[in-house]
Design an enzyme around this catalytic site. Structure first.
Site, PDB file in Angstrom:
ATOM      1  N   ARG A 152     -54.378 -19.643  33.881  1.00 33.39           N
ATOM      2  CA  ARG A 152     -54.263 -20.869  34.898  1.00 33.39           C
ATOM      3  C   ARG A 152     -53.754 -21.851  33.617  1.00 33.39           C
ATOM      4  O   ARG A 152     -55.273 -22.510  33.804  1.00 33.39           O
ATOM      5  CB  ARG A 152     -55.013 -21.500  35.957  1.00 33.39           C
ATOM      6  CG  ARG A 152     -54.467 -20.515  36.826  1.00 33.39           C
ATOM      7  CD  ARG A 152     -55.574 -21.399  38.085  1.00 33.39           C
ATOM      8  NE  ARG A 152     -55.190 -20.374  39.656  1.00 33.39           N
ATOM      9  CZ  ARG A 152     -56.432 -19.489  39.650  1.00 33.39           C
ATOM     10  NH1 ARG A 152     -57.178 -19.151  39.082  1.00 33.39           N
ATOM     11  NH2 ARG A 152     -56.433 -19.330  41.222  1.00 33.39           N
ATOM     12  N   GLY A 175     -49.371 -14.097  44.979  1.00 35.46           N
ATOM     13  CA  GLY A 175     -50.309 -15.467  44.370  1.00 35.46           C
ATOM     14  C   GLY A 175     -50.354 -15.400  46.459  1.00 35.46           C
ATOM     15  O   GLY A 175     -49.839 -16.325  46.900  1.00 35.46           O
ATOM     16  N   ARG A 233     -49.513 -18.488  32.789  1.00 37.69           N
ATOM     17  CA  ARG A 233     -48.466 -19.004  34.135  1.00 37.69           C
ATOM     18  C   ARG A 233     -47.569 -20.809  33.593  1.00 37.69           C
ATOM     19  O   ARG A 233     -48.951 -21.624  33.294  1.00 37.69           O
ATOM     20  CB  ARG A 233     -48.911 -18.944  35.047  1.00 37.69           C
ATOM     21  CG  ARG A 233     -48.134 -19.439  36.459  1.00 37.69           C
ATOM     22  CD  ARG A 233     -48.718 -19.938  37.965  1.00 37.69           C
ATOM     23  NE  ARG A 233     -50.233 -20.222  37.889  1.00 37.69           N
ATOM     24  CZ  ARG A 233     -50.883 -20.365  39.072  1.00 37.69           C
ATOM     25  NH1 ARG A 233     -51.060 -19.485  39.824  1.00 37.69           N
ATOM     26  NH2 ARG A 233     -51.815 -21.314  38.753  1.00 37.69           N
ATOM     27  N   ARG A 287     -84.073   5.786  74.491  1.00 40.77           N
ATOM     28  CA  ARG A 287     -83.305   5.368  73.273  1.00 40.77           C
ATOM     29  C   ARG A 287     -82.626   4.859  72.606  1.00 40.77           C
ATOM     30  O   ARG A 287     -81.540   5.822  73.268  1.00 40.77           O
ATOM     31  CB  ARG A 287     -84.068   5.834  72.417  1.00 40.77           C
ATOM     32  CG  ARG A 287     -85.651   6.257  71.636  1.00 40.77           C
ATOM     33  CD  ARG A 287     -85.782   7.145  70.493  1.00 40.77           C
ATOM     34  NE  ARG A 287     -86.742   7.594  70.702  1.00 40.77           N
ATOM     35  CZ  ARG A 287     -88.070   6.738  69.267  1.00 40.77           C
ATOM     36  NH1 ARG A 287     -87.365   6.680  68.329  1.00 40.77           N
ATOM     37  NH2 ARG A 287     -89.429   7.423  68.974  1.00 40.77           N
ATOM     38  N   HIS A 330     -61.232 -25.152  45.009  1.00 38.56           N
ATOM     39  CA  HIS A 330     -61.062 -25.917  43.375  1.00 38.56           C
ATOM     40  C   HIS A 330     -62.845 -24.717  42.836  1.00 38.56           C
ATOM     41  O   HIS A 330     -62.719 -24.324  41.725  1.00 38.56           O
ATOM     42  CB  HIS A 330     -60.836 -26.746  42.691  1.00 38.56           C
ATOM     43  CG  HIS A 330     -61.051 -27.207  41.022  1.00 38.56           C
ATOM     44  ND1 HIS A 330     -62.522 -28.347  41.065  1.00 38.56           N
ATOM     45  CD2 HIS A 330     -60.107 -27.249  40.750  1.00 38.56           C
ATOM     46  CE1 HIS A 330     -62.505 -27.593  39.247  1.00 38.56           C
ATOM     47  NE2 HIS A 330     -60.794 -27.203  38.929  1.00 38.56           N
ATOM     48  N   ASN A 343     -52.852 -16.473  47.586  1.00 40.01           N
ATOM     49  CA  ASN A 343     -53.704 -17.889  47.750  1.00 40.01           C
ATOM     50  C   ASN A 343     -52.743 -18.889  48.269  1.00 40.01           C
ATOM     51  O   ASN A 343     -52.652 -19.593  49.592  1.00 40.01           O
ATOM     52  CB  ASN A 343     -54.854 -18.508  46.811  1.00 40.01           C
ATOM     53  CG  ASN A 343     -55.573 -18.437  46.557  1.00 40.01           C
ATOM     54  OD1 ASN A 343     -55.783 -17.135  46.356  1.00 40.01           O
ATOM     55  ND2 ASN A 343     -55.789 -18.071  45.161  1.00 40.01           N
ATOM     56  N   ASP A 344     -51.730 -19.528  47.509  1.00 39.78           N
ATOM     57  CA  ASP A 344     -50.421 -19.766  47.968  1.00 39.78           C
ATOM     58  C   ASP A 344     -49.820 -19.413  49.651  1.00 39.78           C
ATOM     59  O   ASP A 344     -50.009 -20.092  50.520  1.00 39.78           O
ATOM     60  CB  ASP A 344     -49.442 -20.608  46.901  1.00 39.78           C
ATOM     61  CG  ASP A 344     -50.183 -21.768  46.212  1.00 39.78           C
ATOM     62  OD1 ASP A 344     -50.438 -22.942  47.323  1.00 39.78           O
ATOM     63  OD2 ASP A 344     -50.750 -21.916  45.393  1.00 39.78           O
ATOM     64  N   CYS A 399     -52.914 -11.610  41.826  1.00 40.54           N
ATOM     65  CA  CYS A 399     -53.459 -12.421  40.942  1.00 40.54           C
ATOM     66  C   CYS A 399     -54.497 -13.738  42.254  1.00 40.54           C
ATOM     67  O   CYS A 399     -54.834 -14.722  41.871  1.00 40.54           O
ATOM     68  CB  CYS A 399     -53.044 -13.244  39.862  1.00 40.54           C
ATOM     69  SG  CYS A 399     -51.594 -14.178  41.079  1.00 40.54           S
TER      70      CYS A 399
HETATM   71  C1  PEP Z   1     -51.983 -18.448  44.556  1.00 40.54           C
HETATM   72  O1  PEP Z   1     -51.454 -18.936  44.758  1.00 40.54           O
HETATM   73  O2  PEP Z   1     -52.147 -17.158  44.902  1.00 40.54           O
HETATM   74  C2  PEP Z   1     -52.736 -18.529  42.796  1.00 40.54           C
HETATM   75  C3  PEP Z   1     -52.585 -17.369  42.550  1.00 40.54           C
HETATM   76  O3  PEP Z   1     -52.132 -19.885  42.508  1.00 40.54           O
HETATM   77  P1  PEP Z   1     -52.910 -21.012  41.794  1.00 40.54           P
HETATM   78  O4  PEP Z   1     -54.582 -20.217  43.489  1.00 40.54           O
HETATM   79  O5  PEP Z   1     -53.788 -21.274  40.837  1.00 40.54           O
HETATM   80  O6  PEP Z   1     -51.960 -21.502  43.535  1.00 40.54           O
HETATM   81 MG    MG Z   2     -50.357 -20.369  44.031  1.00 37.19          MG
END
Ligand code: PEP
Ligand code: MG
Length: 890
Positions: free
Chosen positions: A575, A780, A631, A96, A468, A782-783, A845
């Site tokens: 935001r 941040g 913000r 096995r 978004h 994301n950016d 964030c």
């Molecule tokens: C980010 O950029 O991580 C952030 C929290 O801001 P947003 O997503 O609004 O650009």
């Molecule tokens: Mg951002």
């Protein structure tokens, strides 16, 4: 080369320590059960390392390995008193797979190995049951031919069915020894016809080929797919367990079965399982015969007439129950076990931690703390944080069949069913009529927000995990699938086309599974969320264990309220731009953006001020003295601009200017790359009156909320997209000046901090300089991910899945932090920021604030808090606790 083969059996095991990485799950636990003195058929485990060696040697077993296996077999022969290939008392083996992570059914197994034309006679003689021996032989040929020789199992089943038809027999159990012997002949002939070779009679040849086949199955297509889906590294390899066979098909005092030591769907403390009398393991899985319940209680609950094991073999059952209890105490967790009873003698074939629903996981963990088996911290570490989603959202009933018509990224968990609509307006109208709708868009923009609120779920064919649609849906806690690239939206004709050309029109019903990313045709049965008392207890223990605070990203009172109910300890990101899209506000916002001069802009801002102030007052009141980070306006202005002729006419009328003139203004502020354009603090620098209005609204609202609640809000004002200290200095100057003005007017002084987003690589690198002005940092990510990789967060979904499939990246960096690149920038910024201000408050964030792996990273980087969308707050509380515990125990 290190030791290749480990032996177990007779109350002992080689090597002592249980090493799952070396011996695989099955091998390690067999060895452990043997060491505990439990009845385990003796055998040996060939290590996972040998799998790698096997592939390195062009899929050949090396001589050293063969020698070690033969030595191990000697011990098995001694223990069982049987001889492998012997013409008397032959030893039969099971071969096995057993990898480090459980990969159910993905890898191969061969049972009854060692049978040939001679040993089958000896086996029959030994057992006093020729029928059993021939049945075992035909099973072996069938399995071996499939796994080792590559012949499809079905062609053997066809032969068997024909033969049963010819003999007029219904069930396999109706065939006699002679009839099975004939089937064996037919099988052997079939192999010769198909492959031009005969079935190997030499047990050693059988053994080497079976071991090689099990190693090879590591790279079969289904195993590769399974590993990709479950992120199991290719390099792990599988171990191979070669073990003495025991037989559950030796008459009515024999049986085979599987059991869980507690109920895996509810967590109830009750032995739960099924068995078949006079059967081998694969019969239970094959589903040809209906298995019987192990316990009397289970039999009664299922309304079955067939006797339970408890009734049928009370002594063996009692022994089995005691072993289960012992295993649970030993492993301190719910066990999933396999066993066989051979003529009244119980044998344990496997134990492992059992898979369970989240609800069961909670109950088992809490009960085990109360039973004194584990500590509160251990209980906290038992729950997989993302699985909490199962508790917070409706989910698709796992038993239903899914008619899948497409898939995308699982952007926001939970499932929902509704009619397809293609515009936000349609969503709002349908909701007003009491209909449930799914909003289907190519992508969403802030203008769709009212439609998103009205919808049960959202589907977009473009966009990534930080698009978004994804961010807003997560915030609202509604299911969402984004980037469903295999589907087409035809907005003009209002059609949605899925895989295989399935076309749905407006009003047709679809189901969105935001947890798996699947789109299903029609409606399906759902399971409603249920928060038990166990959830509350576990969360309290998690809160005791964690160091980081958990805040939420919230822009609306509804978000703030749900986040607080989930235990958020403040708002880490509001935001403000999301507040400008509702109703009449968008008109005033457009007037402000399109104003030709400062006077006109200030006039429009005057209209926005009271609206912002009342929004903030409500947020501060709900948060009742907890920290709130607001913000300043961040996104590129074009997001707010009117697009259709009718919208342009509306704004032109409000501003008293000709539509053609307005259209030229719109053209004039067009940007080629708005994400890197006139946004963030750049807006506040070009138009300080915007920041002034926002700062005034914030301070006035804070004063009012403090009066109402008696708890002054812990206020933090956040400046977005800073890369130069001078940018922050400038905007902070504007904020501070407004503060002085408002405090003078209201006679109330509010404490506040001004901080910055760290979301551009330059800001991270220059953090020590920026920290001279900044009073806190909010990462941040994301950016920061977007700008570090140079990958547009809104377009990533078009190629990130391909990158993952081709093994170029392991996970989507917009979902789970890229530790090596983006993570290093965070570490640099945190370190440099603290050099300037040792107590600088820092949090995250970006969307990563709700991702468990990223939360572990934040714990290790010593951040003060993580902030995530409201429905992820419980996930973050748990993950933060696990991260803190792991760090303490490291
Ligand atoms: C980010 O950029 O991580 C952030 C929290 O801001 P947003 O997503 O609004 O650009
Ligand atoms: Mg951002």
């Amino acid at each position: 080369m290190a030791k290749r083969v480990y032996w177990f059996g007779g109350g002992k095991a080689d090597g002592g320590a249980v090493d799952v990485a070396l011996l695989g799950g099955k091998g390690a636990h067999l060895a452990e059960m043997a060491s505990l003195g439990l009845p385990v058929p003796p055998g040996l485990t060939i290590t996972c390392d040998c799998c790698e060696e096997f592939f390195r040697n062009d899929r050949k077993l090396c001589d050293d390995l063969k020698a070690d296996v033969l030595a191990g077999l000697k011990a098995v022969e001694q223990e069982t008193g049987r001889i492998f290939g012997g013409s008397e008392s032959p030893l039969l083996l099971s071969v096995r797979s057993g990898s480090r992570a459980s990969m159910p059914g993905m890898l191969d197994t061969v049972l009854n190995l060692g049978l040939n034309d001679e040993t089958v006679q000896a086996l029959g003689h030994d057992a006093g049951d020729a029928r059993f021996a021939w049945d075992s032989y035909r099973r072996f040929i069938q399995m071996y031919a499939d796994v080792v020789m590559g012949l499809d199992n079905e062609i053997f089943e066809e032969v068997l069915e024909d033969e049963k038809g010819r003999l007029g027999r219904q069930n396999d159990t109706d065939l006699s020894a002679v009839e099975w012997q004939h089937v064996v002949d037919l099988y052997k002939r079939l192999i010769e016809d198909e492959l031009d070779e005969s079935f190997p009679q030499d047990p050693h040849v059988q053994l080497w080929k079976a071991i090689a086949a099990v190693f090879s199955s590591w790279h079969n297509a289904r195993a590769v797919t399974y590993r990709t889906l479950h992120r199991i590294p290719e390099t792990w390899g599988t171990a191979v367990n070669v073990q003495a066979m025991v037989f559950g098909n030796l008459g009515s005092t024999s049986a085979t079965g599987v059991a869980f030591t507690r109920n895996p769907s509810t967590g109830e403390k009750a032995l739960y399982g099924e068995f078949l009398a006079n059967a081998q393991g694969e019969d239970v899985v094959a589903g040809i015969r209906t298995p019987q319940s192990i316990t009397e209680e289970g039999r009664l609950a299922s309304g079955s007439e067939k006797p339970s094991m408890e009734k049928l073999m009370p002594e063996t059952f009692q022994e089995f129950r005691e072993i289960c209890e012992r295993l649970e105490r030993h492993y301190q967790d719910l066990q999933d076990v396999e066993f066989t009873v051979e003529r009244g003698k119980l044998w344990m074939l496997q134990t492992r931690n059992g898979k369970r629903t989240t609800k069961a996981a909670m109950r088992v963990a809490v009960d085990m703390v109360e039973e004194g088996l584990i500590t509160e911290e251990q209980a906290v570490c038992r729950i997989d944080p993302p699985s909490l989603d199962q508790l917070l959202h409706p989910t698709i009933d796992p038993r239903v069949e899914r008619h899948q018509i497409g898939s995308g990224l699982p952007a926001s968990p939970g499932a929902a069913t509704g009619e397809i609509v293609f515009t936000a307006e349609q969503a709002v109208d349908a909701e007003a009529e009491g209909r449930r709708v799914i909003l289907v868009r190519i992508e969403t923009s802030p203008e769709d927000i009212h439609g998103m609120h009205a919808a049960e779920a959202i589907l977009t064919t473009r966009g990534g995990m930080t698009s978004h649609a994804a961010v807003v849906a997560r915030g609202m806690g509604i299911p969402c699938v984004v980037g469903a690239g295999s589907m087409r939206v035809d907005l003009r004709n209002e059609l949605l086309t899925g895989v295989g050309g399935v076309t749905l029109k407006k009003g047709d019903i679809v189901t969105i599974d935001g947890s798996s990313g699947q789109i299903l045709k029609g409606s399906v049965a759902m399971q409603q969320p249920e928060l038990s008392g166990d959830f509350g207890k576990l969360m309290t223990w998690a809160d005791k264990a964690r160091r980081m605070q958990v805040r939420t990203n919230a822009d609306t009172p509804q978000d703030a309220r749900s986040a607080r109910s989930f235990g958020a300890e403040g708002i880490g990101l509001c935001r403000t731009e999301h507040m400008f899209f509702e109703g009449e506000r968008i008109l005033a916002m457009r007037e402000m953006i399109l104003a030709e001069d400062e006077t006109a802009r200030r006039a429009a801002l005057e209209k926005l001020l009271p609206l912002q102030r009342s929004d903030f007052t409500e947020l501060f009141t709900i948060m009742h003295g907890l920290p709130v980070t607001i913000r300043l306006l961040d996104p590129p202005l074009h997001e707010f601009l009117p697009k259709t002729e009718a919208e342009i006419d509306d704004v032109a009328r409000a501003m008293g200017m000709p539509p053609a003139f307005l259209a030229r203004r719109i053209d004039a502020i067009h940007e080629f790359n708005p994400m890197l354009g006139h946004r963030g603090c750049r807006l506040a620098i070009s138009y300080p009156e915007i920041a002034e209005m926002q700062a005034r609204a914030i301070f006035e609202a804070a004063a009012e909320a403090a009066r109402e609640t008696g708890e002054p809000v812990e206020l933090e004002i956040l400046v977005p997209l800073v890369s130069l200290r001078a940018e922050l200095d400038y905007v902070k100057g504007v904020i501070d000046a407004v503060a002085v003005e408002v405090f003078g007017e209201t006679d109330v002084k509010i404490g506040y901090l001004t901080g910055t987003m760290i979301e551009l690589p330059r800001a991270a690198i220059r953090a020590h300089v920026i920290a001279e002005t900044a009073e806190f940092f909010s990462f941040g990510t994301n950016d920061l991910t977007q700008t570090t990789f140079g990958i547009s967060r809104d377009d990533a979904a078009t190629f990130i899945p391909t990158y993952q499939r081709k093994g170029i990246i392991e996970h989507d960096p917009f979902v789970s932090l890229d530790f090596d690149g983006v993570g290093e920038l965070i570490q640099i910024a945190a370190e440099r920021g603290r050099k300037t201000k040792p107590d600088l408050k820092m949090g995250i964030c970006g969307e990563h604030g709700g991702d468990p792996a990223s939360i572990h990273f934040c714990e290790n980087a010593d951040l003060d808090y993580v902030s995530c969308s409201p429905f992820r707050v419980p996930v973050a509380r748990l993950a933060a606790a696990q991260a803190a515990i792991a760090k303490r125990n490291a």
